[in-house]
Design a protein around this motif. Structure first.
Motif, PDB file in Angstrom:
ATOM      1  N   UNK A  26     -10.332   2.271  -3.885  1.00 15.71           N
ATOM      2  CA  UNK A  26      -9.874   2.182  -2.492  1.00 15.71           C
ATOM      3  C   UNK A  26     -10.877   2.743  -1.485  1.00 15.71           C
ATOM      4  N   UNK A  27     -11.758   3.659  -1.917  1.00 16.60           N
ATOM      5  CA  UNK A  27     -12.772   4.202  -1.006  1.00 16.60           C
ATOM      6  C   UNK A  27     -14.017   3.321  -0.946  1.00 16.60           C
ATOM      7  N   UNK A  28     -13.976   2.181  -1.631  1.00 10.29           N
ATOM      8  CA  UNK A  28     -15.085   1.236  -1.617  1.00 10.29           C
ATOM      9  C   UNK A  28     -16.156   1.506  -2.653  1.00 10.29           C
ATOM     10  N   UNK A  29     -16.054   2.603  -3.391  1.00 12.68           N
ATOM     11  CA  UNK A  29     -17.050   2.976  -4.391  1.00 12.68           C
ATOM     12  C   UNK A  29     -16.730   2.294  -5.715  1.00 12.68           C
ATOM     13  N   UNK A  30     -17.770   1.780  -6.360  1.00 13.23           N
ATOM     14  CA  UNK A  30     -17.615   1.199  -7.696  1.00 13.23           C
ATOM     15  C   UNK A  30     -17.778   2.303  -8.721  1.00 13.23           C
ATOM     16  N   UNK A  31     -16.800   2.421  -9.612  1.00 10.33           N
ATOM     17  CA  UNK A  31     -16.818   3.445 -10.661  1.00 10.33           C
ATOM     18  C   UNK A  31     -16.549   2.794 -12.015  1.00 10.33           C
ATOM     19  N   UNK A  32     -16.834   3.534 -13.075  1.00  8.51           N
ATOM     20  CA  UNK A  32     -16.594   3.033 -14.421  1.00  8.51           C
ATOM     21  C   UNK A  32     -15.110   2.767 -14.643  1.00  8.51           C
ATOM     22  N   UNK A  33     -14.814   1.698 -15.352  1.00  4.81           N
ATOM     23  CA  UNK A  33     -13.429   1.427 -15.731  1.00  4.81           C
ATOM     24  C   UNK A  33     -13.272   1.715 -17.220  1.00  4.81           C
TER      25      UNK A  33
END
Length: 112
Positions: free
Chosen positions: A49-56
């Motif tokens: 939601x903050x626009x940052x791509x993180x590991x799933x």
């Protein structure tokens, strides 16, 4: 002008560091990374939601870091690295990040 980093063979040091355990995705160029210093695989990132791509969950980066330095105790979000480390600046976590990206109101003359 910048200094060109010479290519090295896998596991050898070049300009003070060793290329190992990196992940490249899609058509990303390998730059100066020797072929044994990376693997080409989808890192399975998710945009939050903050626009940052993180590991799933299920990312091949999880638990795959080769650097075991204890000097890197937190990831970019301020979450602990632990003893089993992930590739990249983000350690997979299900908890909310401690730190967030800067926004315009955080910097400059009008910072709050």
């Amino acid at each position: 002008m910048g200094r060109k980093v010479p290519r090295s063979t896998p596991g050898q040091q070049s300009a003070g560091f060793t290329w190992q355990g990196n992940i490249l995705w899609g058509a990303a160029a390998d730059g100066n990374i020797p072929s044994g210093g990376y693997r080409r695989v989808d890192p399975l990132l998710r945009q939050e939601s903050d626009g940052v791509f993180r590991l799933s969950a299920g990312s091949p980066a999880i638990g795959a870091a080769t650097l075991k330095s204890t000097s890197v105790a937190e990831d970019i979000d301020g979450q602990p690295r632990g003893s089993v480390r992930d590739v990249g600046a983000d350690q997979y976590a299900t908890s909310a990040p401690v730190r967030r990206p800067l926004v315009a109101g955080d910097v400059g003359m009008n910072a709050s």
